[in-house]
Motif scaffolding. Sequence first.
Motif, PDB file in Angstrom:
ATOM      1  N   ILE A   1      50.815  14.136  62.640  1.00 35.26           N
ATOM      2  CA  ILE A   1      51.940  13.248  62.929  1.00 35.26           C
ATOM      3  C   ILE A   1      51.840  12.779  64.368  1.00 35.26           C
ATOM      4  O   ILE A   1      51.672  13.597  65.287  1.00 35.26           O
ATOM      5  CB  ILE A   1      53.284  13.961  62.695  1.00 35.26           C
ATOM      6  CG1 ILE A   1      53.414  14.386  61.231  1.00 35.26           C
ATOM      7  CG2 ILE A   1      54.454  13.051  63.086  1.00 35.26           C
ATOM      8  CD1 ILE A   1      54.655  15.218  60.945  1.00 35.26           C
TER       9      ILE A   1
ATOM     10  N   SER B   1      53.616  14.099  70.016  1.00 34.69           N
ATOM     11  CA  SER B   1      52.351  13.905  69.309  1.00 34.69           C
ATOM     12  C   SER B   1      51.464  15.135  69.447  1.00 34.69           C
ATOM     13  O   SER B   1      50.815  15.560  68.471  1.00 34.69           O
ATOM     14  CB  SER B   1      51.611  12.673  69.841  1.00 34.69           C
ATOM     15  OG  SER B   1      52.310  11.486  69.532  1.00 34.69           O
TER      16      SER B   1
ATOM     17  N   ARG C   1      58.186  16.589  57.556  1.00 34.05           N
ATOM     18  CA  ARG C   1      57.377  15.371  57.656  1.00 34.05           C
ATOM     19  C   ARG C   1      58.208  14.281  58.291  1.00 34.05           C
ATOM     20  O   ARG C   1      59.414  14.446  58.522  1.00 34.05           O
ATOM     21  CB  ARG C   1      56.898  14.922  56.282  1.00 34.05           C
ATOM     22  CG  ARG C   1      58.037  14.547  55.324  1.00 34.05           C
ATOM     23  CD  ARG C   1      57.512  13.991  54.023  1.00 34.05           C
ATOM     24  NE  ARG C   1      58.545  13.772  53.023  1.00 34.05           N
ATOM     25  CZ  ARG C   1      59.305  12.684  52.937  1.00 34.05           C
ATOM     26  NH1 ARG C   1      59.154  11.690  53.814  1.00 34.05           N
ATOM     27  NH2 ARG C   1      60.219  12.558  51.981  1.00 34.05           N
ATOM     28  N   GLN C   2      57.576  13.147  58.584  1.00 30.95           N
ATOM     29  CA  GLN C   2      58.334  11.981  59.027  1.00 30.95           C
ATOM     30  C   GLN C   2      58.966  11.300  57.806  1.00 30.95           C
ATOM     31  O   GLN C   2      58.363  11.223  56.737  1.00 30.95           O
ATOM     32  CB  GLN C   2      57.437  10.988  59.764  1.00 30.95           C
ATOM     33  CG  GLN C   2      57.170  11.367  61.216  1.00 30.95           C
ATOM     34  CD  GLN C   2      56.400  10.291  61.938  1.00 30.95           C
ATOM     35  OE1 GLN C   2      55.291   9.944  61.530  1.00 30.95           O
ATOM     36  NE2 GLN C   2      56.964   9.762  63.018  1.00 30.95           N
TER      37      GLN C   2
ATOM     38  N   TYR D   1      52.895  17.981  67.230  1.00 33.74           N
ATOM     39  CA  TYR D   1      52.754  17.773  65.793  1.00 33.74           C
ATOM     40  C   TYR D   1      51.322  17.436  65.369  1.00 33.74           C
ATOM     41  O   TYR D   1      51.075  17.140  64.195  1.00 33.74           O
ATOM     42  CB  TYR D   1      53.689  16.652  65.327  1.00 33.74           C
ATOM     43  CG  TYR D   1      55.133  17.069  65.221  1.00 33.74           C
ATOM     44  CD1 TYR D   1      55.599  17.759  64.092  1.00 33.74           C
ATOM     45  CD2 TYR D   1      56.053  16.778  66.223  1.00 33.74           C
ATOM     46  CE1 TYR D   1      56.927  18.137  63.976  1.00 33.74           C
ATOM     47  CE2 TYR D   1      57.391  17.151  66.109  1.00 33.74           C
ATOM     48  CZ  TYR D   1      57.817  17.837  64.987  1.00 33.74           C
ATOM     49  OH  TYR D   1      59.131  18.218  64.882  1.00 33.74           O
TER      50      TYR D   1
ATOM     51  N   ILE E   1      61.872  13.079  62.021  1.00 29.71           N
ATOM     52  CA  ILE E   1      61.301  14.208  61.312  1.00 29.71           C
ATOM     53  C   ILE E   1      62.380  14.806  60.410  1.00 29.71           C
ATOM     54  O   ILE E   1      63.504  15.038  60.853  1.00 29.71           O
ATOM     55  CB  ILE E   1      60.791  15.285  62.294  1.00 29.71           C
ATOM     56  CG1 ILE E   1      59.691  14.709  63.201  1.00 29.71           C
ATOM     57  CG2 ILE E   1      60.279  16.509  61.542  1.00 29.71           C
ATOM     58  CD1 ILE E   1      58.415  14.352  62.479  1.00 29.71           C
TER      59      ILE E   1
END
Length: 448
Positions: free
Chosen positions: A287, A279, A308-309, A282, A297
């Motif tokens: 994110i 966390s 991105r996720q 990102y 990811i």
Amino acid sequence: MKTIINQVLTAASVTLLLASCKPELDIPKAGKGSLDVSTYVAIGSSMSAGYADNALYHDGQLYSYPNMIAQQLRLVGGGEFKQPIVSPSSVGIGASLNARMQLAPVTDCAGTTSLAPAFSAASGDLSILATSVAATGPFNNMSVPGLKATTTVYPGYGDYTQGAGNFNPFFTRMTANPQANSILGDAVAQNPTFFSLFIGSDDVMGYAISGAAADALTPIAGPAGFGFDASIDMIVNTLTANNAKGVVAGIPDVKNIPYFNTIPYNGLLLDAANAAALSAAYSPLGITFQAGQNAFIIEDGNAPAGLRQIAKGEMILLSVPQDSLKCGGWGSMKPIPDQYVLTSDELSEVNESVGNYNTKLKTVATDKNLAFVDVNAFMLKCKSGIVYNGVGLNAQFVTGGIFSLDGIHLTPRGNALLANEFIKAINSKYGATIPQLNATQYRGVLFP
């Protein structure tokens, strides 16, 4: 992968006992109805050819669903059904020149050993493609791995001098004239009285299994050999020109196939410390992660920083290297490369093509008064799970009993179930009573 292999298939067992009387079963006598099945020819792609476990090999061909249909047609006057058979001793060969897959003990990057799909040899058997079997033909099973609706009509589709991507070595080995013949031409040269057509899956599949990074979806419009609709019209018009009857099959939605739905989008398992660390890393992209399951990811060139996720409903492909997920930081510290992912935009393209192809296939079957098999409905039923003769079956990877170790093609048991779908459609359309197969007599995935 270990959690996939260790899942237990639960089978429902249903027994009905009538102790006081012995029921009389009204089993109809085998009959061909309005059919002439003396010469049956099948046209299709990899699934119809008997491709399974990521390769074309002997046992896969023996248990191809067209061969199973032909077996039942012999009960109502069907003739010999010849296939371009691979040697029983061969390890087979796949599209990547690989050998067939089998379940074997595999030790992963973390040192854990478990049963997992593995190649049965370091490389495939190139002699399959180098040796012509045309002299033993012509073949009733004119199905070829990688065949599209468009390439079915290509003259010279076996001509290797055309260069990679412009010919098919699986067809080269089985046609008497690779430089001039087409699959459609070789099929109709046998004057079939009955045919099956299961084409269109590979017009989608090459694009889908590459994460939309290779191949292309066949366009609907355009002349035969370029557009899907005109190619299907040419194929069916040619097959029915001498009043042959037949059965046309639709194609499945990819989301019902294990290759696309086995790895969960939120399969990134984190403890509290790792979740906090990721966390923080990102945070500039907004994110966050939590202890437990998290979305992987992925690469996305349209996203900030190109990653991105993954969203729910998007798909991580079975081809993604498992050790890279477990030990290489893929999906967490590093994005999963694009070729192992189908995004929502890419899935929309695939789904639109599947829908358009199925509309055309159903329409041509109706217009030509042919039987139609809704393979998409069959695959959806398999995904939900079925109980067949007291045995529970589903589309779960490895343990479900229906799909082979490549997660795309069927086991012998799966092919028997599919053959029965064809037989039911044929019986309904032509007033026949062709007996169905007992699918429980055929194996699923082989366990060592």
